[in-house]
Design a protein around this motif. Sequence first.
Motif, short mmCIF file in Angstrom:
data_model
loop_
_atom_site.label_atom_id
_atom_site.label_comp_id
_atom_site.label_asym_id
_atom_site.label_seq_id
_atom_site.Cartn_x
_atom_site.Cartn_y
_atom_site.Cartn_z
N ALA A 231 0.83 -1.21 0.00
CA ALA A 231 0.00 0.00 0.00
C ALA A 231 0.86 1.26 0.00
CB ALA A 231 -0.92 -0.02 1.22
N SER A 232 1.94 1.24 0.77
CA SER A 232 2.83 2.41 0.81
C SER A 232 3.48 2.65 -0.55
CB SER A 232 3.91 2.20 1.88
OG SER A 232 4.74 3.32 1.99
N LEU A 233 3.77 1.59 -1.28
CA LEU A 233 4.33 1.73 -2.62
C LEU A 233 3.33 2.42 -3.55
CD1 LEU A 233 6.59 0.96 -4.69
CD2 LEU A 233 5.29 -1.13 -5.11
N VAL A 234 2.07 2.01 -3.48
CA VAL A 234 1.03 2.64 -4.31
C VAL A 234 0.82 4.09 -3.88
CG1 VAL A 234 -1.39 2.54 -4.97
CG2 VAL A 234 -0.08 0.42 -4.73
N PHE A 235 0.82 4.32 -2.58
CA PHE A 235 0.68 5.70 -2.10
C PHE A 235 1.82 6.58 -2.59
CE2 PHE A 235 -1.67 4.02 1.90
CZ PHE A 235 -2.80 3.80 1.12
N GLY A 236 3.02 5.98 -2.71
CA GLY A 236 4.16 6.75 -3.21
C GLY A 236 3.92 7.26 -4.61
N TYR A 237 3.34 6.43 -5.48
CA TYR A 237 3.06 6.89 -6.84
C TYR A 237 1.96 7.96 -6.83
CZ TYR A 237 1.87 7.09 -11.73
OH TYR A 237 1.63 7.55 -13.00
N ILE A 238 0.95 7.77 -5.99
CA ILE A 238 -0.13 8.77 -5.91
C ILE A 238 0.45 10.11 -5.46
CG2 ILE A 238 -2.25 9.39 -4.72
CD1 ILE A 238 -2.91 6.43 -4.57
N SER A 239 1.35 10.08 -4.47
CA SER A 239 1.99 11.31 -4.01
C SER A 239 2.83 11.93 -5.11
CB SER A 239 2.85 11.00 -2.78
OG SER A 239 3.55 12.14 -2.35
N GLU A 563 2.15 6.58 10.07
CA GLU A 563 2.40 7.77 9.27
C GLU A 563 2.02 7.58 7.80
OE1 GLU A 563 6.06 10.97 8.93
OE2 GLU A 563 6.52 8.83 8.84
N MET A 564 2.16 6.37 7.28
CA MET A 564 1.95 6.15 5.85
C MET A 564 0.52 6.43 5.42
SD MET A 564 1.71 2.00 5.47
CE MET A 564 0.64 2.09 4.05
N TRP A 565 -0.44 6.30 6.33
CA TRP A 565 -1.83 6.49 5.94
C TRP A 565 -2.17 7.95 5.69
CZ3 TRP A 565 -3.64 2.10 4.47
CH2 TRP A 565 -3.17 0.92 5.07
N PHE A 567 -0.68 9.81 3.59
CA PHE A 567 0.27 9.88 2.49
C PHE A 567 0.19 11.17 1.71
CE2 PHE A 567 -3.54 7.72 1.05
CZ PHE A 567 -3.83 8.31 -0.15
N MET A 568 -0.88 11.95 1.89
CA MET A 568 -0.98 13.22 1.19
C MET A 568 0.05 14.22 1.69
SD MET A 568 -3.14 12.48 -0.89
CE MET A 568 -4.42 11.30 -1.17
N ALA A 569 0.50 14.04 2.94
CA ALA A 569 1.43 15.00 3.53
C ALA A 569 2.88 14.52 3.44
CB ALA A 569 1.06 15.24 4.99
N LEU A 570 3.14 13.39 2.77
CA LEU A 570 4.48 12.83 2.72
C LEU A 570 5.04 12.92 1.31
CD1 LEU A 570 3.95 9.59 4.87
CD2 LEU A 570 4.93 11.77 5.61
N ALA A 571 6.35 12.99 1.23
CA ALA A 571 7.02 13.01 -0.06
C ALA A 571 7.01 11.61 -0.66
CB ALA A 571 8.46 13.50 0.11
N PRO A 572 7.02 11.49 -1.99
CA PRO A 572 6.94 10.16 -2.63
C PRO A 572 8.12 9.25 -2.27
CG PRO A 572 7.39 11.88 -4.25
CD PRO A 572 7.02 12.57 -2.99
N ASP A 573 9.34 9.81 -2.20
CA ASP A 573 10.47 8.96 -1.86
C ASP A 573 10.42 8.51 -0.41
OD1 ASP A 573 10.88 11.54 -0.99
OD2 ASP A 573 13.06 11.45 -1.22
#
Length: 810
Positions: A231-239, A563-565, A567-573
């Motif tokens: 899920a965090s990987l997918v969130f990274g692309y969305i970010s 923190e990963m949830w 994900f809108m407030a986190l950088a993709p990397d």
Amino acid sequence: MVEENIGNLLPDTNTGSELVVLENKPQLLGDLQQNDGKEEEKETISTAEELATTGQSQATSCCTWCVPPPWLFSLRASYAAGVICWGGIAVAVLCIANSSVFDDGDDDGATSTYAANATTTNSTDTTCDADLLDGLALYLLDKKCVSELSCEGQHQIANFMDEFLSPLRVEAIFFTNCFMIFSFMVLQQGGIPATTKENKEKSRWYLGCFAWLIWVSCVGLQWITTASSAASLVFGYISMEGQYRDCMVELSTGHAILNATLPVMLIHPVLVSQLMAMLGQVHAILTALHTAEFFQVDPRAWLRRYAVGVLGPYFTLVFGYFVCTLSFVFGYVFLLPLFTFSATLTAGVSMVLFKLVTYLKAKDGEDKEAQEKFAKELKEAGGEGCTGWCNSAWAKLWCINIVQGFPRSCRDQLREVLWWFDAWKDPEYGDEEFKHLLSPYHAKTGPLGVVVFAGFSPLGICMFARIYSPNNKDKSLKTFTDMNDMMSVCTLSFFAITLSPWLIGATWSAFFAYQGQGESMAFMAEFYCHTFAAFTGTVDLSLPVFDLDFTVLWKGMWYDFVEMWDFMALAPDELLEISNALTGASFGFSLGKVLVSWGLSGLVSVLTLFPDNWEMVGGRNIPLGASALGTVDAGMFLSNMGTAVDANGFNLMFGEVITVRNDGLYEFSVEKAKDKTLYFRFDVAILAQVFGEKLVALGLHGCDGMHGDIEVFKGMELTSLNLYNCNKLTGEITPQMVEWLSSIEKKDLNDCGKLVLTGDMNELSITKVDLSNMFTLEGDIEVFEGMQIKELNFLLFFFYFYCYDIGIFK
């Protein structure tokens, strides 16, 4: 003398219970008519019967209402549930993404709020590294747009693209496949804690139950952390898309190329490997539930439902998009050499493991014999009493075994963790199967079938279509349908991970061609350079997509998970780093599972040294392989069951096979088995060992995988014996076997293996010899000459054609 007894082979459709009911009905009516003749009493009885019937009908209706409909557990229902779940997850994620501060709700290239914050106010900042983007990333992102971002933004994009593109290289694919094998091996290590004691009653061992709960919890946490990593990987692309959408290369329609090819990027090697690891973990949990016997569960059926529900819609979307966009044309025309190289590396690893497992199986008997010999010597050296084990002779033998038995111990460990790496092979070809690799007249089974159809799948499809005979096509498919569950998971992971760069590269190439700017061939050249970059010496090796740093378990893993949830407030990397950390946590839980198994195993070993003082000693750990094989191998299930016949558990797993009669005797028939060619492939000696003289009927009709000597059944008072088409069953028909077979009224041994008439028939004590329905019988009928036999039945019509070795017909 010829006797036509074909009618004896027909099943008896009138059971004893049915006859009793039919005979008792007239008697019941007669009893009612012998009452006082009073009309009121008749009405009372009639009313009571009606009430009883109504009550039974209501109870039946209630029970029928409580039982879920069969279609609810079908694979179609699982697929539909998977579509609903995946659709719900996609809608929820898109809603969250669209409501974020950096997404203005369209895809027109307008500057978003978050991206504006990432754009530097001082474009002349000299602290940024030059040319952070290079190679393949330049075809997916606008270099000029990226250069206008802040240094932090440029580094975020560069780090993300490096993490995103590196797993597509050939060495990364090879290492990922190797690590998948390693993770599956770790999953098998240690065994499942036993929940029952080693006594006849199989009473609950509460310490084992506690250890079992911890073991299952560790595997469950593995699944949760692996799913969270995906899920965090997918969130990274969305970010990445939300923050830096303006810098993505667009099609003429205004859509970013990365977004247009998003469906096929779902088969990215990192994401696929995590989904396959989760599938293996579900298999371990289901096997543990089956082993504990808290309730009845069919691991194979539930694993299929999970796989169809989770992976069915997933692969439908990926391959459907790949075909509908005509990307497969670009894949076959331009990128097939790239795929072939990766597939060759994976095939090489597979063949090494197949050879290793074959060697381990060949040495299994020798190792067991040596271990039994050592155990016997150690027991004799220990002497009598609970303290006899600590003498010098015992210690010397123990030390010698540690040194000399080290290779045997290593082989035992490898057998425990690699039991699953096996595939059905057509015995017709033997070891010469690879000679017929390109022949359209031969099936591709065993290791060859796995390599061709799973490793080289784009080429394997063409080879399968070229096979002429439908029978050979069925044999090729049988390699996969007869696989154990763990091997099916591993084969699926090989198939998807190896295919991943080919699918993604072909789809990107197709959309570059559709863009119409003349860059499609340049992109393909760059894709080849990126894929084989390890051979240029300009980059470091791309390691597996798994992180083995299990120390994250006590270094903030829980904080990363929470923190990963947001994900809108986190950088993709940063989200990709969280994904790697959660993968490391999953590996840590897998080690915790092994420690639980080893800890309980050590405790049992210590307690068994003092059996007089410790009545709480439970059973030893159950190997995951032995338990898992018990769900697909009826012979393994029976072996694990011992003499305590669990008819209900066996029938739940393999169909209505074992019937327990009122007198405590057993009937064993595969007529209603779920899949007799798949599940029943063991030595018939196991049946004799488990049931003994309590077996009164045996039906193995069509079980061509059963093998052994039919002499193991000699002396059993069987009333029915059906071994038709069991062509691997053999035996010598001695005078004792002749007497035993003649005593069985209903028998069919046609198309068995080689049956040889042998021995001195003067030892016979019977005057009626019945060896009918034994087409493969060989020998000389003159052995019965001069004997006081009144009736000799060989069913001569068929005997003339099939038993041509009998002397009288030569």
